[in-house]
Motif scaffolding. Structure first.
Motif, PDB file in Angstrom:
ATOM      1  N   PRO A 288       0.804  -1.228   0.000  1.00 28.35           N
ATOM      2  CA  PRO A 288       0.000   0.000   0.000  1.00 28.35           C
ATOM      3  C   PRO A 288       0.831   1.269   0.000  1.00 28.35           C
ATOM      4  O   PRO A 288       0.298   2.352  -0.264  1.00 28.35           O
ATOM      5  CB  PRO A 288      -0.816  -0.121   1.290  1.00 28.35           C
ATOM      6  CG  PRO A 288       0.033  -0.969   2.193  1.00 28.35           C
ATOM      7  CD  PRO A 288       0.712  -1.949   1.286  1.00 28.35           C
ATOM      8  N   ASN A 289       2.117   1.144   0.290  1.00 22.61           N
ATOM      9  CA  ASN A 289       2.980   2.321   0.350  1.00 22.61           C
ATOM     10  C   ASN A 289       3.998   2.364  -0.783  1.00 22.61           C
ATOM     11  O   ASN A 289       4.200   3.406  -1.399  1.00 22.61           O
ATOM     12  CB  ASN A 289       3.708   2.357   1.697  1.00 22.61           C
ATOM     13  CG  ASN A 289       2.747   2.449   2.863  1.00 22.61           C
ATOM     14  OD1 ASN A 289       1.772   3.193   2.820  1.00 22.61           O
ATOM     15  ND2 ASN A 289       2.995   1.683   3.907  1.00 22.61           N
ATOM     16  N   ALA A 290       4.636   1.243  -1.074  1.00 19.65           N
ATOM     17  CA  ALA A 290       5.623   1.225  -2.163  1.00 19.65           C
ATOM     18  C   ALA A 290       4.979   1.575  -3.489  1.00 19.65           C
ATOM     19  O   ALA A 290       5.577   2.276  -4.320  1.00 19.65           O
ATOM     20  CB  ALA A 290       6.288  -0.146  -2.245  1.00 19.65           C
ATOM     21  N   GLY A 291       3.753   1.121  -3.711  1.00 18.80           N
ATOM     22  CA  GLY A 291       3.081   1.413  -4.975  1.00 18.80           C
ATOM     23  C   GLY A 291       2.873   2.890  -5.195  1.00 18.80           C
ATOM     24  O   GLY A 291       2.978   3.386  -6.325  1.00 18.80           O
ATOM     25  N   VAL A 292       2.558   3.614  -4.130  1.00 14.69           N
ATOM     26  CA  VAL A 292       2.329   5.054  -4.228  1.00 14.69           C
ATOM     27  C   VAL A 292       3.595   5.768  -4.711  1.00 14.69           C
ATOM     28  O   VAL A 292       3.560   6.587  -5.634  1.00 14.69           O
ATOM     29  CB  VAL A 292       1.881   5.598  -2.861  1.00 14.69           C
ATOM     30  CG1 VAL A 292       1.930   7.119  -2.837  1.00 14.69           C
ATOM     31  CG2 VAL A 292       0.474   5.107  -2.521  1.00 14.69           C
ATOM     32  N   VAL A 293       4.723   5.446  -4.090  1.00 12.24           N
ATOM     33  CA  VAL A 293       5.970   6.136  -4.431  1.00 12.24           C
ATOM     34  C   VAL A 293       6.489   5.693  -5.792  1.00 12.24           C
ATOM     35  O   VAL A 293       6.936   6.519  -6.597  1.00 12.24           O
ATOM     36  CB  VAL A 293       7.041   5.873  -3.345  1.00 12.24           C
ATOM     37  CG1 VAL A 293       8.277   6.713  -3.607  1.00 12.24           C
ATOM     38  CG2 VAL A 293       6.499   6.170  -1.965  1.00 12.24           C
ATOM     39  N   GLU A 294       6.434   4.398  -6.069  1.00 14.49           N
ATOM     40  CA  GLU A 294       6.920   3.913  -7.361  1.00 14.49           C
ATOM     41  C   GLU A 294       6.090   4.482  -8.511  1.00 14.49           C
ATOM     42  O   GLU A 294       6.637   4.840  -9.561  1.00 14.49           O
ATOM     43  CB  GLU A 294       6.901   2.390  -7.390  1.00 14.49           C
ATOM     44  CG  GLU A 294       7.965   1.754  -6.508  1.00 14.49           C
ATOM     45  CD  GLU A 294       8.000   0.241  -6.637  1.00 14.49           C
ATOM     46  OE1 GLU A 294       7.541  -0.278  -7.680  1.00 14.49           O
ATOM     47  OE2 GLU A 294       8.485  -0.416  -5.704  1.00 14.49           O
ATOM     48  N   ALA A 295       4.781   4.567  -8.316  1.00 19.60           N
ATOM     49  CA  ALA A 295       3.938   5.142  -9.371  1.00 19.60           C
ATOM     50  C   ALA A 295       4.267   6.612  -9.588  1.00 19.60           C
ATOM     51  O   ALA A 295       4.325   7.081 -10.738  1.00 19.60           O
ATOM     52  CB  ALA A 295       2.462   4.974  -9.005  1.00 19.60           C
ATOM     53  N   ALA A 296       4.482   7.360  -8.505  1.00 20.05           N
ATOM     54  CA  ALA A 296       4.820   8.776  -8.638  1.00 20.05           C
ATOM     55  C   ALA A 296       6.169   8.949  -9.344  1.00 20.05           C
ATOM     56  O   ALA A 296       6.322   9.825 -10.208  1.00 20.05           O
ATOM     57  CB  ALA A 296       4.852   9.439  -7.266  1.00 20.05           C
TER      58      ALA A 296
END
Length: 328
Positions: free
Chosen positions: A233-241
């Motif tokens: 739920p957290n790595a996806g946010v940063v990697e997508a950004a």
């Protein structure tokens, strides 16, 4: 002052070369695990408390033992330098980019194992580049933004507590046969600890995207559209950004010790190449500096609020600096 000085030390020196306190914490955690391991979630939850509570308690005692602003700043600086990993992370990315640029894929494959747990023999130049960019994104949040924010809010105990939880997640939080249940509590604690910092890191990446030739709107759109598709739920946010900011596509199939894991793609654009690693290291560096500025400001506001609260809660007579006039 302590957060700022510790951050600068990390940018100049990187991780301590030997006797790293985090490595000592890892040995301590392994020793506790050998005594407490049971294949169930309750044992894993007790393990988290048994490992983290004494370390945070020692940090609280050390923090309260510092009596002067200078000693507090020095303790905070030393702790901040110890728990941050931003400079070493960027240095690894730069070294791998250098190997790829020189055409030495074997050296790049060997070096990428410092950042990810994927089978390096299955990675070509694009696979190595994607792995590095993804690691730069996730670990800039985990190893820089999150500890700085926790330090800003809770001081030395926040720095130590966050780093302890994050290290436990790296040790037992993955879904292997041994840790699927025992590591559940460590993984969930890390998810909670990174919930806000990961969003701050993603927002900073979007704001700084134009400085690496990207567009902030693309980073925002990738974050909102693709972030939730990642297993974390957290790595996806940063990697997508990061993917949107760099104009590349992250995600896809990863191989771990003979096991294939298929992940959704993040962002729009080509798969990263060697040049994108250089851009990603610049973006990670700028996000780190911006996060340091935000954290120092937040720490200043928090300290001012505490001082104001103490002054406002004391009795009027004891707060007054004017001596009453003696009776006539």
């Amino acid at each position: 002052m302590g957060l700022a000085l510790g951050f600068v030390l990390d940018r100049l020196l990187g991780d301590p070369a030997c006797y790293h306190p985090v490595a000592g914490f890892g040995r301590y955690a392994r020793a506790v695990e050998s005594r407490m391991y049971r294949d169930d979630r309750a044992a894993g939850a007790l393990y988290v408390g048994a490992v983290v509570a004494p370390v945070v308690g020692a940090a609280v005692i050390a923090h309260r033992a510092t009596r002067t602003p200078l000693s507090q700043a020095l303790l905070t600086a030393a702790t901040t330098w110890t728990v941050l990993g931003g400079r070493s992370l960027v240095r690894e990315g730069e070294i791998i980019a250098g190997h790829l640029q020189a055409g030495d894929l074997a050296a790049a494959r060997a070096r990428v194992t410092h950042l990810v747990g994927r089978d390096p023999h299955r990675l070509d130049e694009r696979g190595v580049s994607r792995a590095v960019v993804e690691s730069l994104a996730e670990n800039t949040s985990d190893a820089v933004v999150a500890p700085l924010l926790w330090g800003a809010v809770l001081g030395v105990p926040g720095l130590v507590g966050y780093r302890s939880i994050n290290t436990l997640d790296a040790m037992v939080g993955y879904r292997s046969a041994r840790y699927r249940r025992f590591g559940w509590a460590s993984a969930r604690a890390d998810d909670i600890a990174n919930l806000v910092p990961s969003r701050v890191a993603a927002a900073l990446a979007a704001l700084l995207a134009p400085l690496v030739g990207g567009r902030g709107t693309e980073a925002w759109h990738a974050w909102r559209r693709d972030g939730r598709r990642h297993p974390s739920p957290n790595a996806g946010v940063v990697e997508a950004a990061f993917a949107g900011a760099l104009g590349v596509t992250l995600g896809g199939t990863n191989h771990y010790q003979g096991r294939a894991e298929h992940r959704a793609t993040l962002g729009n654009g080509p798969v990263p190449r060697t040049g994108d690693i250089r851009r990603a290291t610049r973006l990670a560096t700028m996000v780190a500096w911006a996060a340091a500025g935000v954290s120092v400001a937040l720490a200043g506001f928090a300290r001012a609020a505490r001082v104001s609260s103490r002054r406002g809660s004391c009795p009027a007579a004891s707060c007054s600096t004017v001596r009453p006039r003696p009776p006539a």
